[in-house]
Scaffold this active site. Structure first.
Site, mmCIF file in Angstrom:
data_model
loop_
_atom_site.group_PDB
_atom_site.id
_atom_site.type_symbol
_atom_site.label_atom_id
_atom_site.label_comp_id
_atom_site.label_asym_id
_atom_site.label_seq_id
_atom_site.Cartn_x
_atom_site.Cartn_y
_atom_site.Cartn_z
ATOM 1 N N ARG A 31 -5.561 37.141 50.295
ATOM 2 C CA ARG A 31 -4.348 37.347 49.718
ATOM 3 C C ARG A 31 -4.813 36.834 48.183
ATOM 4 N NH1 ARG A 31 1.456 36.043 50.027
ATOM 5 N NH2 ARG A 31 1.230 34.261 49.507
ATOM 6 N N ARG B 272 0.236 23.699 51.714
ATOM 7 C CA ARG B 272 1.898 24.124 52.106
ATOM 8 C C ARG B 272 2.160 24.278 54.021
ATOM 9 N NH1 ARG B 272 1.168 30.019 49.647
ATOM 10 N NH2 ARG B 272 3.142 29.849 50.158
ATOM 11 N N ARG C 129 14.300 25.001 54.453
ATOM 12 C CA ARG C 129 13.703 24.736 54.674
ATOM 13 C C ARG C 129 12.908 23.276 54.902
ATOM 14 N NH1 ARG C 129 10.109 29.258 51.648
ATOM 15 N NH2 ARG C 129 7.672 28.500 51.882
ATOM 16 N N LYS D 142 6.891 37.102 56.031
ATOM 17 C CA LYS D 142 8.074 37.475 56.344
ATOM 18 C C LYS D 142 8.874 37.777 55.230
ATOM 19 C CE LYS D 142 8.398 32.308 55.603
ATOM 20 N NZ LYS D 142 7.417 31.760 55.915
ATOM 21 N N ARG E 132 -1.868 34.686 43.580
ATOM 22 C CA ARG E 132 -1.383 33.763 43.746
ATOM 23 C C ARG E 132 -1.673 32.544 43.309
ATOM 24 N NH1 ARG E 132 3.327 34.610 47.670
ATOM 25 N NH2 ARG E 132 3.543 32.230 47.575
HETATM 26 P P1 AMP Z 1 7.587 31.603 49.388
HETATM 27 O O1 AMP Z 1 6.858 32.755 48.780
HETATM 28 O O2 AMP Z 1 8.319 31.433 50.217
HETATM 29 O O3 AMP Z 1 6.349 30.656 50.177
HETATM 30 O O4 AMP Z 1 7.877 30.092 48.729
HETATM 31 C C1 AMP Z 1 6.181 29.919 47.884
HETATM 32 C C2 AMP Z 1 7.086 28.778 47.340
HETATM 33 O O5 AMP Z 1 8.646 28.642 46.711
HETATM 34 C C3 AMP Z 1 7.366 27.651 48.331
HETATM 35 O O6 AMP Z 1 5.569 27.182 48.893
HETATM 36 C C4 AMP Z 1 8.097 26.522 47.426
HETATM 37 O O7 AMP Z 1 6.904 25.972 46.456
HETATM 38 C C5 AMP Z 1 9.068 27.057 46.519
HETATM 39 N N1 AMP Z 1 10.100 27.849 47.680
HETATM 40 C C6 AMP Z 1 10.930 28.725 48.359
HETATM 41 N N2 AMP Z 1 11.514 28.499 49.357
HETATM 42 C C7 AMP Z 1 11.348 27.475 48.971
HETATM 43 C C8 AMP Z 1 12.846 26.400 49.910
HETATM 44 N N3 AMP Z 1 13.848 27.093 50.737
HETATM 45 N N4 AMP Z 1 13.234 24.885 49.449
HETATM 46 C C9 AMP Z 1 11.906 24.208 48.441
HETATM 47 N N5 AMP Z 1 10.873 25.157 47.866
HETATM 48 C C10 AMP Z 1 11.371 25.898 48.497
#
Ligand code: AMP
Length: 185
Positions: A122, A139, A83, A8, A128
């Site tokens: 990754r 996740r 989300r 994404k 990370r």
């Molecule tokens: P991502 O890089 O989009 O996978 O986001 C990394 C982490 O940030 C996720 O696993 C959540 O802990 C937090 N996070 C990102 N976007 C959201 C969202 N829309 N709602 C809740 N937590 C989020």
């Protein structure tokens, strides 16, 4: 939309550039706050490390502020938001307030096992904090339970577009561009 590892972030950057609009990644904003050890960063660090979702009130406030910035005036692309059902409703409200409804929800369709393998690779590469196998599985399962069902809401609204997210990065970008072609003007 799409599960962790679906690409994404990479595709959002490319599509946003093509449309001349900002790509807004809530995950990237949270990570920057954790790195800078801001108040918000300290609040979300432990949650992110376990793979859980940041509470809606924090996430929604962040998006509300970000969408109010000047660079969002011509439009924007959200990556990793909404989300949860609460976030869908908040976003609807925010967009209704500004008189510009969501044009489209794009879902990348990918194979989950391949995503786990990709994220593990990754993790080895970038390290990370939320990329251990246990956290990756968590996740993925949270995505399946809390976020994947949201696509039905957008399908009901006739806004969902699905694109095959497997394969070559450039090809996937081309598929997305084709799927969004009618939104270009
Ligand atoms: P991502 O890089 O989009 O996978 O986001 C990394 C982490 O940030 C996720 O696993 C959540 O802990 C937090 N996070 C990102 N976007 C959201 C969202 N829309 N709602 C809740 N937590 C989020």
């Amino acid at each position: 939309m799409g599960p962790p590892g679906a690409g994404k972030g990479t595709q959002a950057e490319r599509i946003a550039e093509r449309f001349g609009i900002p790509a807004i990644s809530t995950g990237a904003i949270f990570r920057a706050n954790v790195k800078g050890q801001t108040e918000l960063g300290k609040q979300v660090e432990a949650i992110m490390a376990t793979g859980g979702y940041v509470p809606d009130e924090l996430t929604n406030a962040l998006v509300r502020d970000r969408l109010a910035e000047a660079d969002c005036a011509p439009g924007f692309l959200l990556d990793g938001y909404p989300r949860t059902v609460g976030q869908v409703h908040t976003l609807d409200g925010l967009l209704a307030e500004s008189g510009r409804p969501l044009e489209c929800a794009l879902e990348l369709i990918v194979d989950e096992d391949a995503m786990v393998a990709r994220l593990l690779a990754r993790a080895a590469d970038q390290g990370r904090a939320d990329d251990t196998e246990e956290v990756i599985r968590e996740r993925m399962s949270i995505y399946r339970a809390a976020t994947a069902p949201l696509t039905a809401i957008y399908a009901d609204q006739g806004k969902l577009r699905q694109v095959d997210g497997m394969g070559d990065i450039d090809e996937i970008t081309a598929r997305i561009v084709a799927a969004l072609a009618d939104l270009a003007d």
